[in-house]
Design a protein around this motif. Structure first.
Motif, mmCIF file in Angstrom:
data_model
loop_
_atom_site.group_PDB
_atom_site.id
_atom_site.type_symbol
_atom_site.label_atom_id
_atom_site.label_comp_id
_atom_site.label_asym_id
_atom_site.label_seq_id
_atom_site.Cartn_x
_atom_site.Cartn_y
_atom_site.Cartn_z
ATOM 1 N N VAL A 1 1.448 5.106 8.989
ATOM 2 C CA VAL A 1 1.010 6.421 8.527
ATOM 3 C C VAL A 1 -0.240 6.273 7.664
ATOM 4 O O VAL A 1 -0.591 5.173 7.219
ATOM 5 N N VAL A 2 -0.893 7.393 7.414
ATOM 6 C CA VAL A 2 -2.111 7.406 6.599
ATOM 7 C C VAL A 2 -1.749 7.601 5.136
ATOM 8 O O VAL A 2 -0.937 8.458 4.789
ATOM 9 N N LEU A 3 -2.367 6.795 4.300
ATOM 10 C CA LEU A 3 -2.270 6.928 2.846
ATOM 11 C C LEU A 3 -3.685 6.955 2.298
ATOM 12 O O LEU A 3 -4.485 6.081 2.613
ATOM 13 N N MET A 4 -4.010 7.959 1.495
ATOM 14 C CA MET A 4 -5.355 8.052 0.929
ATOM 15 C C MET A 4 -5.304 8.612 -0.483
ATOM 16 O O MET A 4 -4.563 9.551 -0.762
ATOM 17 N N GLU A 5 -6.085 8.007 -1.365
ATOM 18 C CA GLU A 5 -6.201 8.529 -2.726
ATOM 19 C C GLU A 5 -7.104 9.755 -2.703
ATOM 20 O O GLU A 5 -8.193 9.746 -2.117
ATOM 21 N N ALA A 6 -6.649 10.810 -3.359
ATOM 22 C CA ALA A 6 -7.387 12.078 -3.338
ATOM 23 C C ALA A 6 -8.467 12.088 -4.418
ATOM 24 O O ALA A 6 -8.410 12.851 -5.383
ATOM 25 N N MET A 7 -9.454 11.213 -4.247
ATOM 26 C CA MET A 7 -10.626 11.196 -5.116
ATOM 27 C C MET A 7 -11.707 12.029 -4.431
ATOM 28 O O MET A 7 -12.331 11.590 -3.471
ATOM 29 N N LYS A 8 -11.898 13.241 -4.914
ATOM 30 C CA LYS A 8 -12.770 14.198 -4.232
ATOM 31 C C LYS A 8 -14.237 13.803 -4.269
ATOM 32 O O LYS A 8 -14.972 13.991 -3.292
ATOM 33 N N SER A 9 -14.685 13.243 -5.404
ATOM 34 C CA SER A 9 -16.120 13.065 -5.630
ATOM 35 C C SER A 9 -16.780 12.138 -4.621
ATOM 36 O O SER A 9 -17.902 12.383 -4.177
ATOM 37 N N THR A 10 -16.101 11.064 -4.242
ATOM 38 C CA THR A 10 -16.707 10.070 -3.354
ATOM 39 C C THR A 10 -16.769 10.533 -1.903
ATOM 40 O O THR A 10 -17.350 9.857 -1.060
ATOM 41 N N LEU A 11 -16.176 11.686 -1.619
ATOM 42 C CA LEU A 11 -16.212 12.228 -0.267
ATOM 43 C C LEU A 11 -17.100 13.468 -0.158
ATOM 44 O O LEU A 11 -17.276 14.003 0.932
ATOM 45 N N MET A 12 -17.673 13.888 -1.270
ATOM 46 C CA MET A 12 -18.555 15.043 -1.261
ATOM 47 C C MET A 12 -19.947 14.671 -0.746
ATOM 48 O O MET A 12 -20.352 13.500 -0.816
ATOM 49 N N PRO A 13 -20.695 15.642 -0.214
ATOM 50 C CA PRO A 13 -22.047 15.350 0.292
ATOM 51 C C PRO A 13 -22.949 14.696 -0.752
ATOM 52 O O PRO A 13 -23.798 13.864 -0.408
ATOM 53 N N GLY A 14 -22.753 15.038 -2.017
ATOM 54 C CA GLY A 14 -23.580 14.449 -3.061
ATOM 55 C C GLY A 14 -23.430 12.942 -3.146
ATOM 56 O O GLY A 14 -24.418 12.221 -3.351
ATOM 57 N N PHE A 15 -22.213 12.442 -2.991
ATOM 58 C CA PHE A 15 -22.013 10.995 -3.063
ATOM 59 C C PHE A 15 -22.597 10.308 -1.831
ATOM 60 O O PHE A 15 -23.116 9.192 -1.924
ATOM 61 N N SER A 16 -22.525 10.970 -0.695
ATOM 62 C CA SER A 16 -23.180 10.422 0.503
ATOM 63 C C SER A 16 -24.673 10.293 0.271
ATOM 64 O O SER A 16 -25.293 9.306 0.698
ATOM 65 N N ALA A 17 -25.257 11.265 -0.432
ATOM 66 C CA ALA A 17 -26.683 11.203 -0.752
ATOM 67 C C ALA A 17 -26.979 10.055 -1.704
ATOM 68 O O ALA A 17 -28.014 9.384 -1.581
ATOM 69 N N VAL A 18 -26.092 9.824 -2.659
ATOM 70 C CA VAL A 18 -26.255 8.698 -3.582
ATOM 71 C C VAL A 18 -26.346 7.393 -2.793
ATOM 72 O O VAL A 18 -27.256 6.574 -3.006
ATOM 73 N N LYS A 19 -25.431 7.187 -1.884
ATOM 74 C CA LYS A 19 -25.434 5.948 -1.084
ATOM 75 C C LYS A 19 -26.675 5.860 -0.196
ATOM 76 O O LYS A 19 -27.269 4.783 -0.052
ATOM 77 N N GLN A 20 -27.054 6.971 0.387
ATOM 78 C CA GLN A 20 -28.183 6.991 1.312
ATOM 79 C C GLN A 20 -29.499 6.646 0.625
ATOM 80 O O GLN A 20 -30.368 5.988 1.217
ATOM 81 N N HIS A 21 -29.650 7.067 -0.626
ATOM 82 C CA HIS A 21 -30.931 6.900 -1.326
ATOM 83 C C HIS A 21 -30.901 5.800 -2.382
ATOM 84 O O HIS A 21 -31.907 5.583 -3.072
ATOM 85 N N LEU A 22 -29.802 5.092 -2.498
ATOM 86 C CA LEU A 22 -29.660 4.083 -3.551
ATOM 87 C C LEU A 22 -30.737 2.999 -3.455
ATOM 88 O O LEU A 22 -31.221 2.499 -4.484
ATOM 89 N N HIS A 23 -31.155 2.655 -2.249
ATOM 90 C CA HIS A 23 -32.135 1.578 -2.065
ATOM 91 C C HIS A 23 -33.475 1.895 -2.706
ATOM 92 O O HIS A 23 -34.265 0.990 -3.028
ATOM 93 N N LYS A 24 -33.762 3.168 -2.914
ATOM 94 C CA LYS A 24 -35.059 3.568 -3.476
ATOM 95 C C LYS A 24 -35.209 3.153 -4.936
ATOM 96 O O LYS A 24 -36.327 3.136 -5.464
ATOM 97 N N LEU A 25 -34.092 2.824 -5.575
ATOM 98 C CA LEU A 25 -34.134 2.450 -6.985
ATOM 99 C C LEU A 25 -34.562 1.011 -7.193
ATOM 100 O O LEU A 25 -34.813 0.589 -8.328
ATOM 101 N N GLY A 26 -34.672 0.231 -6.113
ATOM 102 C CA GLY A 26 -34.931 -1.195 -6.255
ATOM 103 C C GLY A 26 -33.688 -1.888 -6.774
ATOM 104 O O GLY A 26 -32.575 -1.358 -6.659
ATOM 105 N N PRO A 27 -33.824 -3.061 -7.370
ATOM 106 C CA PRO A 27 -32.643 -3.739 -7.924
ATOM 107 C C PRO A 27 -31.977 -2.867 -8.983
ATOM 108 O O PRO A 27 -32.622 -2.443 -9.944
ATOM 109 N N VAL A 28 -30.703 -2.586 -8.783
ATOM 110 C CA VAL A 28 -29.957 -1.773 -9.753
ATOM 111 C C VAL A 28 -29.525 -2.661 -10.911
ATOM 112 O O VAL A 28 -28.961 -3.732 -10.710
ATOM 113 N N ARG A 29 -29.816 -2.186 -12.133
ATOM 114 C CA ARG A 29 -29.495 -2.973 -13.317
ATOM 115 C C ARG A 29 -28.390 -2.358 -14.179
ATOM 116 O O ARG A 29 -27.753 -3.042 -14.961
#
Length: 336
Positions: free
Chosen positions: A124-152
């Motif tokens: 069966v499926v088990l999933m933690e209901a963490m809403k933020s990481t599934l919102m479009p905003g978090f997808s944008a964070v991942k998509q554009h993260l490389h633009k920051l260069g090395p993250v410190r």
């Protein structure tokens, strides 16, 4: 069982908990064509009936075994107190129910590991209901993260004065401030900063934690610093003060500003050359819709976990929080 409804397959849900968070889940779920609220569980019959009547659910349960055995229910959203998540989830999954479990998944790593094993064994499926990481905003964070260069540095900030804190100060200790229910600032709010950090950067080498205790035995606020070698993560959380500072991801070529880490929207990058880049990520649905959509999609794909709110990310988050609790001396009955 699944039934046809127009062109969509309907997934029959039950909810455990009759509180604000379940109300938001139901309202968000109804935006999805495959979500159908079929049952409500509460230990109190009157409360179960009132909540079910309010939302049009035909089935009402006051015994967990009755819910687990019901052939009319396929999936269950668990929003009981944190200390009961593991018990409820394991019981339901052993009877073939898919489980969407409110964050934090459980009290500690041991409970979560047992839940994951049960999900795998029962298929069966088990999933933690963490809403933020599934919102479009978090997808944008991942998509554009490389633009920051090395993250410190990653900064996850979520400090929100609890609506129940005034009652606490008047001597009424509600569930949010009861250690026997595995509650407190770290578990309830700190996770909003820790989970995205785990999803973006994985497990840290080590952490250091601090916390401020309330008389009831829970933490009212605290912080966690995570060592990633070439970067650090800083998470601040509180249920007794407000903060209006955003969360940030700081890189050598720019900084990403996230105004609300619990519901990431209106995100932008301030580049080193002084330019500002808006990251367009519009949420067309209520915040909790996206966790419902992901959960249903995982079921339809025939896998047992989400690639975003994965078992790995849930366990990393749990390890960080358990180590943080160990360092500040916060133990729950579930840990014994």
């Amino acid at each position: 069982m699944t039934i046809k409804k127009g062109r969509c397959i309907v997934l029959k849900f039950a909810i455990i908990g009759t509180n604000t968070i379940t109300e938001k889940l139901i309202e968000a779920g109804r935006s999805h064509p495959e979500f159908e609220l079929t049952g409500v569980y509460s230990r109190n019959q009157e409360r179960a009936d009132a909540f079910a009547d309010q939302y049009g659910a035909p089935l009402r349960f006051t015994k967990m075994t009755d819910l687990a055995l019901s052939e009319e229910i396929e999936a269950v959203y668990i929003a009981s107190p944190n200390a009961l998540h593991a018990e409820h989830a394991v019981t339901l999954m052993k009877h073939g129910k898919h489980v969407l479990c409110e964050k934090p998944m459980a009290s500690n790593q041991q409970e979560i590991a047992g839940m994951i094993d049960t999900a795998k064994n029962q298929g069966v499926v088990l999933m933690e209901a963490m809403k933020s990481t599934l919102m479009p905003g978090f997808s944008a964070v991942k998509q554009h993260l490389h633009k920051l260069g090395p993250v410190r540095r990653y900064v996850g900030n979520f400090c929100k004065y609890s609506s129940r804190y005034d009652a606490y100060k008047q001597g009424e200790i509600l569930n949010a401030f009861k250690p026997e229910l595995s509650n407190g600032s770290l578990m309830d709010l700190g996770i909003y900063g820790i989970y995205p950090m785990a999803a973006l950067f994985g497990a840290p080498r080590s952490i250091k934690a601090s916390g401020l205790f309330l008389e009831s035995g829970v933490d009212g606020q605290g912080s966690v610093t995570a060592d990633y070698g070439d970067m650090e993560g800083v998470v601040m959380h509180s249920k007794i003060i407000d903060s209006h500072s955003p969360s940030e991801i700081q890189g050598e070529r720019g900084t990403m500003i996230i105004p609300n880490i619990s519901e990431p929207e209106n995100i932008h990058i301030l580049h080193r050359d002084g330019t500002r880049e808006e990251l367009t990520a519009v949420s067309d649905f209520p915040p909790m819709y996206y966790e419902v959509a992901e959960f249903i999609d995982v079921i339809r794909r025939g896998t047992n976990q989400s690639s975003v709110n994965s078992f790995e990310h849930t366990l990393i988050t749990a390890r960080i929080m358990e180590e943080a609790r160990r360092q500040i001396g916060l133990l729950y009955p579930a840990d014994e």
